[in-house]
Write a protein that holds these residues in place. Sequence first.
Motif, PDB file in Angstrom:
ATOM      1  N   ALA A  30       0.834  -1.198   0.000  1.00 31.67           N
ATOM      2  CA  ALA A  30       0.000   0.000   0.000  1.00 31.67           C
ATOM      3  C   ALA A  30       0.872   1.253   0.000  1.00 31.67           C
ATOM      4  CB  ALA A  30      -0.920   0.005   1.222  1.00 31.67           C
ATOM      5  N   GLY A  31       2.003   1.196   0.703  1.00 38.46           N
ATOM      6  CA  GLY A  31       2.926   2.319   0.690  1.00 38.46           C
ATOM      7  C   GLY A  31       3.500   2.569  -0.691  1.00 38.46           C
ATOM      8  N   LEU A  34       0.806   4.242  -2.774  1.00 39.63           N
ATOM      9  CA  LEU A  34       0.660   5.647  -2.390  1.00 39.63           C
ATOM     10  C   LEU A  34       1.831   6.467  -2.903  1.00 39.63           C
ATOM     11  CD1 LEU A  34      -0.898   7.794  -0.755  1.00 39.63           C
ATOM     12  CD2 LEU A  34       0.498   7.147   1.212  1.00 39.63           C
ATOM     13  N   PHE A  35       3.029   5.896  -2.831  1.00 44.25           N
ATOM     14  CA  PHE A  35       4.207   6.608  -3.322  1.00 44.25           C
ATOM     15  C   PHE A  35       4.070   6.895  -4.817  1.00 44.25           C
ATOM     16  CE2 PHE A  35       8.396   7.025  -5.129  1.00 44.25           C
ATOM     17  CZ  PHE A  35       9.073   7.805  -4.204  1.00 44.25           C
ATOM     18  N   ARG A  36       3.653   5.910  -5.580  1.00 43.95           N
ATOM     19  CA  ARG A  36       3.510   6.099  -7.023  1.00 43.95           C
ATOM     20  C   ARG A  36       2.461   7.176  -7.335  1.00 43.95           C
ATOM     21  NH1 ARG A  36       5.399   1.655 -10.096  1.00 43.95           N
ATOM     22  NH2 ARG A  36       7.364   1.003  -9.126  1.00 43.95           N
ATOM     23  N   GLN A  37       1.402   7.246  -6.524  1.00 42.99           N
ATOM     24  CA  GLN A  37       0.324   8.195  -6.786  1.00 42.99           C
ATOM     25  C   GLN A  37       0.684   9.617  -6.378  1.00 42.99           C
ATOM     26  OE1 GLN A  37      -3.088   6.712  -4.703  1.00 42.99           O
ATOM     27  NE2 GLN A  37      -3.255   4.852  -5.932  1.00 42.99           N
ATOM     28  N   GLN A  38       1.329   9.776  -5.226  1.00 46.17           N
ATOM     29  CA  GLN A  38       1.482  11.111  -4.664  1.00 46.17           C
ATOM     30  C   GLN A  38       2.924  11.586  -4.544  1.00 46.17           C
ATOM     31  OE1 GLN A  38      -0.727  11.903  -1.117  1.00 46.17           O
ATOM     32  NE2 GLN A  38      -2.610  11.029  -1.888  1.00 46.17           N
ATOM     33  N   CYS A  39       3.865  10.684  -4.553  1.00 45.46           N
ATOM     34  CA  CYS A  39       5.261  11.088  -4.341  1.00 45.46           C
ATOM     35  C   CYS A  39       6.097  10.964  -5.611  1.00 45.46           C
ATOM     36  CB  CYS A  39       5.909  10.245  -3.245  1.00 45.46           C
ATOM     37  SG  CYS A  39       4.933  10.103  -1.732  1.00 45.46           S
ATOM     38  N   GLY A  40       5.692  10.055  -6.511  1.00 48.75           N
ATOM     39  CA  GLY A  40       6.491   9.752  -7.686  1.00 48.75           C
ATOM     40  C   GLY A  40       6.629  10.897  -8.656  1.00 48.75           C
ATOM     41  N   ILE A  41       5.775  11.923  -8.540  1.00 44.25           N
ATOM     42  CA  ILE A  41       5.904  13.068  -9.442  1.00 44.25           C
ATOM     43  C   ILE A  41       7.209  13.821  -9.186  1.00 44.25           C
ATOM     44  CG2 ILE A  41       4.654  14.648  -7.917  1.00 44.25           C
ATOM     45  CD1 ILE A  41       3.443  15.922 -10.407  1.00 44.25           C
ATOM     46  N   ALA A 109       2.647  17.364   2.830  1.00 47.30           N
ATOM     47  CA  ALA A 109       2.566  16.548   4.046  1.00 47.30           C
ATOM     48  C   ALA A 109       1.717  15.312   3.795  1.00 47.30           C
ATOM     49  CB  ALA A 109       1.982  17.366   5.192  1.00 47.30           C
ATOM     50  N   VAL A 110       1.893  14.313   4.625  1.00 47.50           N
ATOM     51  CA  VAL A 110       1.071  13.097   4.591  1.00 47.50           C
ATOM     52  C   VAL A 110       0.342  13.043   5.927  1.00 47.50           C
ATOM     53  CG1 VAL A 110       1.039  10.589   4.291  1.00 47.50           C
ATOM     54  CG2 VAL A 110       2.792  11.970   3.133  1.00 47.50           C
ATOM     55  N   PRO A 111      -0.869  13.575   6.016  1.00 48.28           N
ATOM     56  CA  PRO A 111      -1.525  13.732   7.314  1.00 48.28           C
ATOM     57  C   PRO A 111      -1.984  12.433   7.955  1.00 48.28           C
ATOM     58  CG  PRO A 111      -2.976  14.442   5.540  1.00 48.28           C
ATOM     59  CD  PRO A 111      -1.647  14.168   4.915  1.00 48.28           C
ATOM     60  N   GLY A 112      -2.283  11.407   7.164  1.00 49.84           N
ATOM     61  CA  GLY A 112      -2.824  10.171   7.721  1.00 49.84           C
ATOM     62  C   GLY A 112      -1.748   9.282   8.325  1.00 49.84           C
ATOM     63  N   GLN A 113      -1.944   8.864   9.579  1.00 53.65           N
ATOM     64  CA  GLN A 113      -0.966   8.003  10.242  1.00 53.65           C
ATOM     65  C   GLN A 113      -0.793   6.689   9.499  1.00 53.65           C
ATOM     66  OE1 GLN A 113       0.901   8.560  13.353  1.00 53.65           O
ATOM     67  NE2 GLN A 113       1.959   6.858  12.361  1.00 53.65           N
ATOM     68  N   ALA A 114      -1.888   6.093   9.041  1.00 56.46           N
ATOM     69  CA  ALA A 114      -1.796   4.816   8.326  1.00 56.46           C
ATOM     70  C   ALA A 114      -1.020   4.981   7.030  1.00 56.46           C
ATOM     71  CB  ALA A 114      -3.196   4.266   8.043  1.00 56.46           C
ATOM     72  N   ASP A 115      -1.245   6.079   6.316  1.00 55.82           N
ATOM     73  CA  ASP A 115      -0.498   6.329   5.079  1.00 55.82           C
ATOM     74  C   ASP A 115       0.987   6.487   5.360  1.00 55.82           C
ATOM     75  OD1 ASP A 115      -2.745   6.218   3.480  1.00 55.82           O
ATOM     76  OD2 ASP A 115      -3.094   8.384   3.505  1.00 55.82           O
ATOM     77  N   ARG A 116       1.308   7.202   6.433  1.00 55.78           N
ATOM     78  CA  ARG A 116       2.720   7.378   6.780  1.00 55.78           C
ATOM     79  C   ARG A 116       3.362   6.042   7.153  1.00 55.78           C
ATOM     80  NH1 ARG A 116       0.610  11.690   9.757  1.00 55.78           N
ATOM     81  NH2 ARG A 116       1.182  10.745  11.758  1.00 55.78           N
ATOM     82  N   ASP A 117       2.651   5.242   7.932  1.00 52.10           N
ATOM     83  CA  ASP A 117       3.174   3.930   8.308  1.00 52.10           C
ATOM     84  C   ASP A 117       3.437   3.074   7.076  1.00 52.10           C
ATOM     85  OD1 ASP A 117       3.108   4.569  10.974  1.00 52.10           O
ATOM     86  OD2 ASP A 117       1.214   3.533  11.384  1.00 52.10           O
ATOM     87  N   GLN A 124      11.342   0.873   4.171  1.00 51.06           N
ATOM     88  CA  GLN A 124      12.091  -0.110   4.949  1.00 51.06           C
ATOM     89  C   GLN A 124      12.226  -1.420   4.184  1.00 51.06           C
ATOM     90  OE1 GLN A 124      10.338  -1.111   8.740  1.00 51.06           O
ATOM     91  NE2 GLN A 124      12.343  -1.373   9.695  1.00 51.06           N
ATOM     92  N   SER A 125      11.181  -1.814   3.469  1.00 54.24           N
ATOM     93  CA  SER A 125      11.248  -3.050   2.706  1.00 54.24           C
ATOM     94  C   SER A 125      12.298  -2.954   1.598  1.00 54.24           C
ATOM     95  CB  SER A 125       9.876  -3.383   2.108  1.00 54.24           C
ATOM     96  OG  SER A 125       9.529  -2.488   1.057  1.00 54.24           O
ATOM     97  N   LEU A 126      12.444  -1.771   1.005  1.00 50.66           N
ATOM     98  CA  LEU A 126      13.462  -1.586  -0.030  1.00 50.66           C
ATOM     99  C   LEU A 126      14.858  -1.652   0.571  1.00 50.66           C
ATOM    100  CD1 LEU A 126      11.853   1.337  -2.079  1.00 50.66           C
ATOM    101  CD2 LEU A 126      11.905  -1.094  -2.666  1.00 50.66           C
TER     102      LEU A 126
END
Length: 227
Positions: A30-31, A34-41, A109-117, A124-126
Amino acid sequence: MRLTLRSLVSGVGAGIVLAGTPALAADPAAGKSLFRQQCGICHSAEPGDDGGAQGPSLIGVYGRHAAGAAGFSYTAALRAADLTWDAPTLSRFLASPSTIVPGSAMLVAVPGQADRDNLVAYFQSLAQGPAAGAAAQTHAAPAVPPASQASADWRLDAPGRPHRVDLAALPAPFSTPSSRNNPALIARPANATLALPPGFRIDVFAADLKDPARCWWRPTAISWSAR
């Protein structure tokens, strides 16, 4: 008393271990999504993920010292922050970048705790993957063709200088070092003068701005910015 002390030490040790890891329910997949959707730009997290280069590379970011990616022009604020990107620090920074590092160029910012986790679990997996070290070592911008280097040398620029654009000689997107330059405010050189064509003038548009750039994200991954 001995049993109580042993329990206390065990509890402290467990707290240290847990502090270095994301929540147990975190989902690296899920991380990644989310990264591809919101951070990959702006960022890459894995080699070949087609992430943008407006921001620093996040390949191997987990456990790395802040402002540690080679070839990126970080803000002075982040360079002076003396942070290491472990799980708690990443989570706090993602929750409110400008609070943790005032003056940071990171606006989203990433306001959601679950999204940040989930994002932290993905990073960490990488870092724990078998090719993590090699990926971090080999991730480098492709070489810029010599023809492009000669044509794009700003030191040779002057009014009226023609430029010939050869598509075959253009560098790959974001491969030039300047694509990673952050804007910076510098003092005016003592010998600097302005040269304008007749009929033009320069005036101050705004001054003493505080945090003049803002960026908002929607669930659709579309961003709005105001400057």
